[in-house]
Scaffold this motif. Structure first.
Motif, PDB file in Angstrom:
ATOM      1  N   ALA A  54       0.839  -1.181   0.000  1.00  8.29           N
ATOM      2  CA  ALA A  54       0.000   0.000   0.000  1.00  8.29           C
ATOM      3  C   ALA A  54       0.878   1.236   0.000  1.00  8.29           C
ATOM      4  N   GLY A  55       0.383   2.263  -0.722  1.00 11.52           N
ATOM      5  CA  GLY A  55       1.076   3.541  -0.716  1.00 11.52           C
ATOM      6  C   GLY A  55       0.634   4.343   0.485  1.00 11.52           C
ATOM      7  N   VAL A  56       0.882   5.630   0.433  1.00 10.90           N
ATOM      8  CA  VAL A  56       0.434   6.536   1.485  1.00 10.90           C
ATOM      9  C   VAL A  56      -1.078   6.691   1.371  1.00 10.90           C
ATOM     10  N   THR A  57      -1.788   6.470   2.451  1.00  9.81           N
ATOM     11  CA  THR A  57      -3.242   6.594   2.410  1.00  9.81           C
ATOM     12  C   THR A  57      -3.686   7.741   3.300  1.00  9.81           C
ATOM     13  N   GLN A  58      -4.640   8.514   2.785  1.00  9.75           N
ATOM     14  CA  GLN A  58      -5.172   9.644   3.516  1.00  9.75           C
ATOM     15  C   GLN A  58      -6.682   9.529   3.620  1.00  9.75           C
ATOM     16  N   SER A  59      -7.211  10.022   4.730  1.00  9.35           N
ATOM     17  CA  SER A  59      -8.671  10.045   4.885  1.00  9.35           C
ATOM     18  C   SER A  59      -9.084  11.300   5.646  1.00  9.35           C
ATOM     19  N   PRO A  60     -10.274  11.837   5.329  1.00  9.18           N
ATOM     20  CA  PRO A  60     -11.123  11.439   4.199  1.00  9.18           C
ATOM     21  C   PRO A  60     -10.551  11.993   2.883  1.00  9.18           C
TER      22      PRO A  60
ATOM     23  N   THR B 209      -9.914  17.345  11.397  1.00  8.76           N
ATOM     24  CA  THR B 209      -8.794  16.413  11.598  1.00  8.76           C
ATOM     25  C   THR B 209      -8.617  15.585  10.343  1.00  8.76           C
ATOM     26  N   LEU B 210      -7.426  15.592   9.804  1.00  9.85           N
ATOM     27  CA  LEU B 210      -7.084  14.807   8.620  1.00  9.85           C
ATOM     28  C   LEU B 210      -6.094  13.725   9.031  1.00  9.85           C
ATOM     29  N   ARG B 211      -6.216  12.551   8.394  1.00 14.28           N
ATOM     30  CA  ARG B 211      -5.410  11.414   8.801  1.00 14.28           C
ATOM     31  C   ARG B 211      -4.548  10.883   7.671  1.00 14.28           C
ATOM     32  N   CYS B 212      -3.419  10.294   8.065  1.00 10.14           N
ATOM     33  CA  CYS B 212      -2.450   9.812   7.088  1.00 10.14           C
ATOM     34  C   CYS B 212      -1.774   8.552   7.611  1.00 10.14           C
ATOM     35  N   SER B 213      -1.703   7.528   6.746  1.00 10.99           N
ATOM     36  CA  SER B 213      -0.933   6.324   7.062  1.00 10.99           C
ATOM     37  C   SER B 213       0.227   6.225   6.093  1.00 10.99           C
ATOM     38  N   PRO B 214       1.440   6.174   6.603  1.00 10.67           N
ATOM     39  CA  PRO B 214       2.596   6.169   5.699  1.00 10.67           C
ATOM     40  C   PRO B 214       2.830   4.797   5.072  1.00 10.67           C
TER      41      PRO B 214
ATOM     42  N   LEU C  51      -6.086  21.515  -1.050  1.00 10.30           N
ATOM     43  CA  LEU C  51      -5.775  20.089  -1.045  1.00 10.30           C
ATOM     44  C   LEU C  51      -4.664  19.882  -0.017  1.00 10.30           C
ATOM     45  N   TYR C  52      -4.904  19.016   0.952  1.00  9.73           N
ATOM     46  CA  TYR C  52      -3.902  18.733   1.977  1.00  9.73           C
ATOM     47  C   TYR C  52      -3.255  17.388   1.661  1.00  9.73           C
ATOM     48  N   LEU C  53      -1.951  17.444   1.517  1.00 11.24           N
ATOM     49  CA  LEU C  53      -1.185  16.275   1.093  1.00 11.24           C
ATOM     50  C   LEU C  53      -0.301  15.782   2.225  1.00 11.24           C
ATOM     51  N   CYS C  54      -0.237  14.473   2.341  1.00  9.52           N
ATOM     52  CA  CYS C  54       0.655  13.832   3.287  1.00  9.52           C
ATOM     53  C   CYS C  54       1.722  13.104   2.480  1.00  9.52           C
ATOM     54  N   ALA C  55       2.952  13.160   2.941  1.00 10.78           N
ATOM     55  CA  ALA C  55       4.046  12.464   2.275  1.00 10.78           C
ATOM     56  C   ALA C  55       4.834  11.673   3.306  1.00 10.78           C
TER      57      ALA C  55
END
Lengths: 115, 113
Positions: free
Chosen positions: B2-8, B20-25, B88-92
């Motif tokens: 899996a790549g980086v996943t963001q929700s929602p 609150t924004l969430r990110c799984s690396p 757009l909020y990006l997680c890396a």
């Protein structure tokens, strides 16, 4: 003040020809440079990178050139394909603490490859 | 993998609310960074975390905060939302070390009305 500049907002190229995207930077502390491609409604996708100790890096159809004295880098795509149509971002890092978490991006160049 | 996943993926909020924004690396990546991208601009750095500590902060007001959990996932919190927070909020995520690439999630599109 923009530290990473992509002065061409858009570029149109014929399929099969070379696409050259340019990027200039002002901060001499930058030591790592990256190119990302972004499609609408997606996050940026990493393409290719180059360390400041090199002047060229090649990966398949993509080549990045770095001219440190001019503080300029370019991305060459050969041959260009319609699927390459996207926004391309140049990014730079000063390698804070050895991590690339703090990337400085340009505003992007929209590439259109026409069949 | 899996790549980086963001929700929602999309979110609509009213001015003054909290989000609150969430990110799984990516598995194995210990560094997580957050970026804000507004239309016509490149992503702008907000925060970097690794080993659950803040390692860098961009030029954003104190209404923006973040944290990283023991499993290296991360949350970005924004209080007292303004219309200008629409973006757009990006997680890396990335490995920790020199000359490592950051890999981005698909982003969370936040609209403040």
């Amino acid at each position: 003040d923009q530290q990473v500049k992509q002065n061409s907002p858009s570029l149109s190229v014929q399929e099969g020809r070379i696409s050259i995207l340019n990027c200039d930077y002002t901060n001499s502390m930058f030591d790592y440079f990256l190119w990302y491609k972004k499609y609408p409604a997606e996050g940026p996708t990493f393409l290719i990178s180059i360390s400041s100790i090199k002047d060229k890096n090649e990966d398949g159809r993509f080549t990045v050139f770095l001219n440190k004295s001019a503080k300029h880098l370019s991305l060459h795509i050969v041959p260009s394909q319609p699927g390459d149509s996207a926004v391309y971002f140049c990014a730079a890092s000063a390698g804070y603490g050895g991590s690339q978490g703090n990337l400085i991006f340009g505003k992007g160049t929209k590439l259109s490859v026409k069949p | 993998d899996a790549g980086v996943t963001q929700s929602p993926t999309h979110l609509i909020k009213t001015r003054g609310q909290h989000v609150t924004l969430r990110c799984s690396p990516i598995s194995g990546h210990k560094s997580v960074s957050w970026y804000q991208q507004v239309l016509g601009q490149g992503p702008q750095f907000i925060f970097q975390y690794y080993e659950k500590e803040e390692r860098g902060r961009g030029n954003f007001p104190d209404r923006f905060s973040a944290r990283q959990f023991p499993n290296y996932s991360s949350e970005l919190n924004v209080n007292a939302l303004l219309l200008g927070d629409s973006a757009l909020y990006l997680c890396a995520s990335s490995f920790v070390g020199e000359n490592t690439e950051a890999f981005f999630g698909q982003g969370t599109r936040l609209t403040v009305v």
